[in-house]
Design an enzyme around this catalytic site. Sequence first.
Site, PDB file in Angstrom:
ATOM      1  N   HIS A 149       0.855  -1.198   0.000  1.00 27.47           N
ATOM      2  CA  HIS A 149       0.000   0.000   0.000  1.00 27.47           C
ATOM      3  C   HIS A 149       0.888   1.244   0.000  1.00 27.47           C
ATOM      4  CE1 HIS A 149      -3.138   2.743   0.602  1.00 27.47           C
ATOM      5  NE2 HIS A 149      -3.643   2.366   1.757  1.00 27.47           N
TER       6      HIS A 149
ATOM      7  N   ASP B 158       3.379   7.697  -6.884  1.00 29.61           N
ATOM      8  CA  ASP B 158       4.604   7.410  -6.144  1.00 29.61           C
ATOM      9  C   ASP B 158       5.862   7.592  -6.985  1.00 29.61           C
ATOM     10  OD1 ASP B 158       3.358   6.901  -3.797  1.00 29.61           O
ATOM     11  OD2 ASP B 158       3.229   4.736  -4.084  1.00 29.61           O
TER      12      ASP B 158
ATOM     13  N   HIS C 134      -1.250   0.649 -11.505  1.00 31.34           N
ATOM     14  CA  HIS C 134      -2.216   1.006 -10.464  1.00 31.34           C
ATOM     15  C   HIS C 134      -3.454   0.149 -10.643  1.00 31.34           C
ATOM     16  CE1 HIS C 134      -4.764   3.452  -7.873  1.00 31.34           C
ATOM     17  NE2 HIS C 134      -3.649   4.012  -7.421  1.00 31.34           N
TER      18      HIS C 134
END
Length: 379
Positions: free
Chosen positions: A223, A316, A262
């Site tokens: 996560h 990210d 994702h």
Amino acid sequence: MSTEATFSRGLEGVIAAESALTYIDGQKGILAYLGIPIEELAEHSTFEETAFLLLHKRLPTRPELQKFTEDLASHRPLPAPIVELLKALPQQAPPMALLRTTISALGHFDPTADDVSLGTLHQKAVQLISQLATLTAAIGRLRRAQEIIPPDPTLPHSANFLYMLTGKRPSAEAARVFDVLLILQADHEFPASTFASLVVASTLSDVYSAISAALGALKGPLHGGASEQVIRMILEIGDPAKAEPYIKERLARRERIMGFGHRVYKTYDPRARILKEYVQKLALQAGDTRLVEIEQIVEKVVIDALGAKGIFPNVDFYSGTVCYYLGIEPELLTPIFAISRITGWMAHILEYLEDNRLFRPTTRYIGPPLRHYIPIDQR
Ligand code: ACO
């Protein structure tokens, strides 16, 4: 228990709640809070205003925003025993574990901790958003054996965090970039951490327990945590000339490239697109574009190889580099995610408890059929 109930591993594709907070279109790359596109919030809003938007489901008036900002500032100092507790814990423990422990401990100093009425929870939301940032800065200081720096009541949330962490009042540009990072990560619909917080909140347990659960879920490498691995990878590549062969080798070994792909977005993550522009500006300001050059090559090689499969940069991929240029070490990237995402956790808790229903799914039983107990000397 109905035998016809559908089973989905990891609850994938299951709609577990209704929410008016965050809209995502993963095919078109759209993200919006309360219907307002993330691009517009990143350009015009502040973290404080976006937090108010999520918690109250509307934009604040000027006096409301002023009051909200002052409330955040008033909660920023930590209770003295929490500071003592932090100092007593192992300073090199994972920052997310320290954050989880100390958020939980904050509940012991709140005489109304078990009050889950919506009015009280709104106040606790402001308190927790405020104090989680102070805790993270303190954890960052203690890791480097530095004195904890108390908050400056004149600074806004983002600038205050950078000040408490680094000891220097950030430039307006640095504070703005960090503010945008917090806006972009404030909510994202129903990831594991948000769901974990709601499972706990739905039992009408206290909010410190709910946020501790969310932090525990965010701590896991599936996560939170990818941004830390991205910046480590970019630093390991170190030289733009090495980027293409490095990535091609990893892809040939069928390894995953962190910061790509994702569950929801099958196109460019809109948050990554915004951060990419900021990273480029920060690199130019720093007079060191090496990391950005590496990232551009990595991005091109991965998209050429996997774009057709819907693998593109996620938030990210650039968030770690933003923090790197702001002088923040990789170990703090997941707690920084939490500084922002606690807003979404609290907004979802407030929304869910308006019409609470205890989360209690069921399992498909695959054990032995009914049978008799065998006494121990007959086994
Ligand atoms: N690098 C290389 N290949 C990838 C990547 C990646 N980063 N991500 C997915 N793939 C490939 C898989 O190998 C798989 O290929 P296959 O069909 O040939 O077996 C295909 O794409 C689909 O992968 P899944 O794992 O089924 O996709 P899922 O939607 O479950 O995964 C996830 C999403 C976990 C984010 C994945 O893309 C991943 O591991 N990415 C790297 C970690 C990362 O960046 N995480 C941050 C996510 S953003 C956030 O949490 C804030």
